[in-house]
Design an enzyme around this catalytic site. Sequence first.
Site, PDB file in Angstrom:
ATOM      1  N   GLY A 164       0.818  -1.214   0.000  1.00  0.00           N
ATOM      2  CA  GLY A 164       0.000   0.000   0.000  1.00  0.00           C
ATOM      3  C   GLY A 164       0.848   1.259   0.000  1.00  0.00           C
ATOM      4  O   GLY A 164       0.506   2.277   0.572  1.00  0.00           O
ATOM      5  N   GLU A 200      13.505  -2.072  -7.862  1.00  0.00           N
ATOM      6  CA  GLU A 200      12.800  -2.050  -9.154  1.00  0.00           C
ATOM      7  C   GLU A 200      13.122  -0.752  -9.884  1.00  0.00           C
ATOM      8  O   GLU A 200      13.503   0.245  -9.267  1.00  0.00           O
ATOM      9  CB  GLU A 200      11.277  -2.090  -8.940  1.00  0.00           C
ATOM     10  CG  GLU A 200      10.699  -3.395  -8.535  1.00  0.00           C
ATOM     11  CD  GLU A 200       9.177  -3.345  -8.452  1.00  0.00           C
ATOM     12  OE1 GLU A 200       8.601  -2.231  -8.422  1.00  0.00           O
ATOM     13  OE2 GLU A 200       8.552  -4.426  -8.392  1.00  0.00           O
ATOM     14  N   HIS A 208      -2.584   3.427 -12.664  1.00  0.00           N
ATOM     15  CA  HIS A 208      -2.863   2.154 -11.979  1.00  0.00           C
ATOM     16  C   HIS A 208      -4.014   1.508 -12.728  1.00  0.00           C
ATOM     17  O   HIS A 208      -5.143   2.024 -12.683  1.00  0.00           O
ATOM     18  CB  HIS A 208      -3.264   2.435 -10.536  1.00  0.00           C
ATOM     19  CG  HIS A 208      -3.703   1.228  -9.784  1.00  0.00           C
ATOM     20  ND1 HIS A 208      -3.313   0.973  -8.485  1.00  0.00           N
ATOM     21  CD2 HIS A 208      -4.498   0.192 -10.131  1.00  0.00           C
ATOM     22  CE1 HIS A 208      -3.869  -0.157  -8.080  1.00  0.00           C
ATOM     23  NE2 HIS A 208      -4.584  -0.654  -9.063  1.00  0.00           N
ATOM     24  N   HIS A 235      -2.386   6.343  -1.346  1.00  0.00           N
ATOM     25  CA  HIS A 235      -2.666   4.937  -1.670  1.00  0.00           C
ATOM     26  C   HIS A 235      -4.099   4.526  -1.350  1.00  0.00           C
ATOM     27  O   HIS A 235      -4.397   3.336  -1.293  1.00  0.00           O
ATOM     28  CB  HIS A 235      -1.656   4.017  -0.980  1.00  0.00           C
ATOM     29  CG  HIS A 235      -0.270   4.367  -1.362  1.00  0.00           C
ATOM     30  ND1 HIS A 235       0.229   4.095  -2.606  1.00  0.00           N
ATOM     31  CD2 HIS A 235       0.690   5.063  -0.708  1.00  0.00           C
ATOM     32  CE1 HIS A 235       1.461   4.591  -2.683  1.00  0.00           C
ATOM     33  NE2 HIS A 235       1.755   5.184  -1.558  1.00  0.00           N
ATOM     34  N   GLU A 275      -3.137  -6.252 -10.675  1.00  0.00           N
ATOM     35  CA  GLU A 275      -2.847  -4.822 -10.705  1.00  0.00           C
ATOM     36  C   GLU A 275      -1.586  -4.559 -11.528  1.00  0.00           C
ATOM     37  O   GLU A 275      -0.589  -5.270 -11.381  1.00  0.00           O
ATOM     38  CB  GLU A 275      -2.614  -4.281  -9.291  1.00  0.00           C
ATOM     39  CG  GLU A 275      -3.847  -4.203  -8.445  1.00  0.00           C
ATOM     40  CD  GLU A 275      -3.605  -3.405  -7.159  1.00  0.00           C
ATOM     41  OE1 GLU A 275      -2.504  -2.862  -6.999  1.00  0.00           O
ATOM     42  OE2 GLU A 275      -4.531  -3.331  -6.327  1.00  0.00           O
ATOM     43  N   GLU A 287       0.870  -6.511  -8.383  1.00  0.00           N
ATOM     44  CA  GLU A 287       0.357  -7.477  -7.397  1.00  0.00           C
ATOM     45  C   GLU A 287      -1.004  -8.014  -7.836  1.00  0.00           C
ATOM     46  O   GLU A 287      -1.629  -7.468  -8.735  1.00  0.00           O
ATOM     47  CB  GLU A 287       0.251  -6.847  -6.015  1.00  0.00           C
ATOM     48  CG  GLU A 287      -0.581  -5.597  -5.926  1.00  0.00           C
ATOM     49  CD  GLU A 287      -0.294  -4.847  -4.605  1.00  0.00           C
ATOM     50  OE1 GLU A 287       0.842  -4.388  -4.382  1.00  0.00           O
ATOM     51  OE2 GLU A 287      -1.238  -4.734  -3.814  1.00  0.00           O
ATOM     52  N   ARG A 291      -9.430 -11.317  -4.017  1.00  0.00           N
ATOM     53  CA  ARG A 291     -10.708 -11.018  -3.340  1.00  0.00           C
ATOM     54  C   ARG A 291     -11.577 -10.183  -4.275  1.00  0.00           C
ATOM     55  O   ARG A 291     -11.082  -9.702  -5.301  1.00  0.00           O
ATOM     56  CB  ARG A 291     -10.448 -10.224  -2.063  1.00  0.00           C
ATOM     57  CG  ARG A 291      -9.925  -8.829  -2.389  1.00  0.00           C
ATOM     58  CD  ARG A 291      -9.732  -7.934  -1.184  1.00  0.00           C
ATOM     59  NE  ARG A 291      -9.474  -6.559  -1.614  1.00  0.00           N
ATOM     60  CZ  ARG A 291      -8.270  -6.102  -1.979  1.00  0.00           C
ATOM     61  NH1 ARG A 291      -7.236  -6.902  -1.958  1.00  0.00           N
ATOM     62  NH2 ARG A 291      -8.101  -4.849  -2.384  1.00  0.00           N
ATOM     63  N   VAL A 294     -13.390  -3.313  -3.825  1.00  0.00           N
ATOM     64  CA  VAL A 294     -14.365  -2.242  -3.538  1.00  0.00           C
ATOM     65  C   VAL A 294     -14.988  -1.765  -4.852  1.00  0.00           C
ATOM     66  O   VAL A 294     -16.191  -1.578  -4.965  1.00  0.00           O
ATOM     67  CB  VAL A 294     -13.682  -1.063  -2.819  1.00  0.00           C
ATOM     68  CG1 VAL A 294     -14.627   0.119  -2.688  1.00  0.00           C
ATOM     69  CG2 VAL A 294     -13.159  -1.489  -1.448  1.00  0.00           C
ATOM     70  N   ARG A 337     -15.854   7.017  -4.335  1.00  0.00           N
ATOM     71  CA  ARG A 337     -15.935   6.505  -2.965  1.00  0.00           C
ATOM     72  C   ARG A 337     -16.293   7.669  -2.028  1.00  0.00           C
ATOM     73  O   ARG A 337     -15.568   8.677  -2.004  1.00  0.00           O
ATOM     74  CB  ARG A 337     -14.595   5.918  -2.525  1.00  0.00           C
ATOM     75  CG  ARG A 337     -14.167   4.706  -3.333  1.00  0.00           C
ATOM     76  CD  ARG A 337     -13.005   4.029  -2.679  1.00  0.00           C
ATOM     77  NE  ARG A 337     -12.411   2.994  -3.528  1.00  0.00           N
ATOM     78  CZ  ARG A 337     -11.624   2.023  -3.063  1.00  0.00           C
ATOM     79  NH1 ARG A 337     -11.309   1.988  -1.770  1.00  0.00           N
ATOM     80  NH2 ARG A 337     -11.139   1.111  -3.876  1.00  0.00           N
TER      81      ARG A 337
HETATM   82  C1  MV4 Z   1       5.683   1.516  -7.934  1.00  0.00           C
HETATM   83  C2  MV4 Z   1       5.600   2.856  -8.382  1.00  0.00           C
HETATM   84  C3  MV4 Z   1       6.552   3.300  -9.294  1.00  0.00           C
HETATM   85  N1  MV4 Z   1       7.547   2.490  -9.723  1.00  0.00           N
HETATM   86  N2  MV4 Z   1       6.673   0.723  -8.376  1.00  0.00           N
HETATM   87  C4  MV4 Z   1       2.281   1.813  -4.614  1.00  0.00           C
HETATM   88  C5  MV4 Z   1       1.567   0.737  -3.867  1.00  0.00           C
HETATM   89  C6  MV4 Z   1       1.999  -0.521  -4.444  1.00  0.00           C
HETATM   90  N3  MV4 Z   1       0.817  -1.265  -4.854  1.00  0.00           N
HETATM   91  C7  MV4 Z   1       2.852  -0.233  -5.620  1.00  0.00           C
HETATM   92  N4  MV4 Z   1       2.944   1.207  -5.707  1.00  0.00           N
HETATM   93  C8  MV4 Z   1       3.795   1.781  -6.578  1.00  0.00           C
HETATM   94  N5  MV4 Z   1       4.796   1.015  -7.051  1.00  0.00           N
HETATM   95  C9  MV4 Z   1       7.586   1.207  -9.259  1.00  0.00           C
HETATM   96  N6  MV4 Z   1       8.569   0.403  -9.700  1.00  0.00           N
HETATM   97  C10 MV4 Z   1       4.549   3.658  -7.908  1.00  0.00           C
HETATM   98  C11 MV4 Z   1       3.668   3.124  -6.994  1.00  0.00           C
HETATM   99  C12 MV4 Z   1       2.620   4.004  -6.521  1.00  0.00           C
HETATM  100  C13 MV4 Z   1       1.297   3.737  -6.824  1.00  0.00           C
HETATM  101  C14 MV4 Z   1       0.961   2.610  -7.564  1.00  0.00           C
HETATM  102  C15 MV4 Z   1      -0.374   2.396  -7.844  1.00  0.00           C
HETATM  103  C16 MV4 Z   1      -1.348   3.268  -7.404  1.00  0.00           C
HETATM  104  C17 MV4 Z   1      -1.018   4.356  -6.672  1.00  0.00           C
HETATM  105  C18 MV4 Z   1       0.312   4.624  -6.374  1.00  0.00           C
HETATM  106  C19 MV4 Z   1       0.662   5.738  -5.635  1.00  0.00           C
HETATM  107  C20 MV4 Z   1       1.974   5.969  -5.348  1.00  0.00           C
HETATM  108  C21 MV4 Z   1       2.962   5.097  -5.783  1.00  0.00           C
END
Ligand code: MV4
Length: 451
Positions: A164, A200, A208, A235, A275, A287, A291, A294, A337
Amino acid sequence: MFKKILIANRGEIALRVLRACREMGIQTVAVHSTADASAMHVRFADESVCIGPPQVGESYLNKLSILAAAEITGAEAIHPGYGFLSENADFCQMVEEHGFAFIGPTPDHIRLMGDKIVAKDTAKKLGIPCVPGTDGPVASDEEALAAAEEIGWPVLIKAVSGGGGRGMTVVHDRSQLLDALRMARGEAKAGFGDDRVYIEKFLAAPRHIEVQVLCDTHGQVLHLGERDCSLQRRHQKVVEEAPSPVLDAGDREKLGLLVAKAMEKFGYRGVGTLEFLYENGQFYFIEMNTRLQVEHPVTELITDTDLVREQIRVAAGEKLAFSQSDVRFRGHAIECRITAENPKTLAPSPGRVTGYHAPGGPGVRMDSALYAGYTVPPYYDSLIGKLIVHDVDRPTCLRRLERALAECVVEGVDTNLPLLRTVIGTSAFRNGQYDTGWLGKFIADWEPPVV
Ligand code: MV4
């Protein structure tokens, strides 16, 4: 088919599951804490069992109380909803070991996808593209330096047990890496009790995008398109939509089929969401959520499906009633939401709802357990409802959403409705030009209107 299902959740999702059960002629058992004794899902259920005090650890996360409630009411299956125990592999295993059906995937799949390193490794083996990075935790500074050089700067250090958005450190060049690594390991140890980190490629402005899959126990696997969840803050998703405004039909089909084939190889059961980060036309798996999510209603509205009904049918061993070639994507859907919190500070705003009016009319759905006189408890998530709107295309859907938001009334507690109304009116949102960082920056300069 089951005759009685226990719903191990609360709020709007408990009501959502209860509604699907009722339409299928299935008896429902609601469980609730003492703080939720007058909640709508308790009032609507055929039976209800108090499982403990308000604290989640002694109620909605109390595995033994929930199993006992299933035992004494004669429920045959347990629906976990989302959050709480919905992705707890041990609970899933206990449910099945005690002779109940768990409405969801197998314990092994929950456990596997719950470990981000193993999930990414599994995705790679299933042919799903991932963010370039180390295959596992970095064992030494030398390994980290070599990996970062190979990946290319900037890189992101991620805590294996983070999640998160917690436990992520951006590193822009070689000179910063070793200090950042030490900081990241220390924060991971303190925050998650696990100092393992991996590296990474850092994606600076990703979207997203997530893909919905639905799989039965007879080998039938299908995808139900994607959702764009890029409008987030710290997040927390705020607005989700389907289809994504940045994908074209070719991308959509390519991604959907790739994911469906992977889930077929994986042998997945039930609903699931993969995702991805999306940047410069490339998808990167981050990831899998094992489940119901929402934001599932936006998918239901553009595909005309009932995902909870399908979950229950699959858990009862039935075949999916439709195949991939039967899936049609129609129009556009957007979900807002609605939270009981101060829209600027995000401070929770529990209390008594003195007035409530849900929007309605064509293509408007309000998934909420609110009613006038209901007291929003301070113990749980601040989500008090989801306004979902569907129409023939995105511009028309936006007009309908603005109208529905204007009709929505919640009095007695602070809500994020003023923020939602403002955001939906911005050119960035209306043009679909927002990434996962946009909302945080917007709110920093935004002042709630004086009422
Ligand atoms: C990242 C990224 C940028 N580059 N990984 C945030 C939560 C987790 N699910 C993965 N996330 C991120 N991973 C790399 N290599 C940016 C995020 C991220 C993000 C991802 C999805 C939705 C919202 C976000 C908000 C901030 C950062």
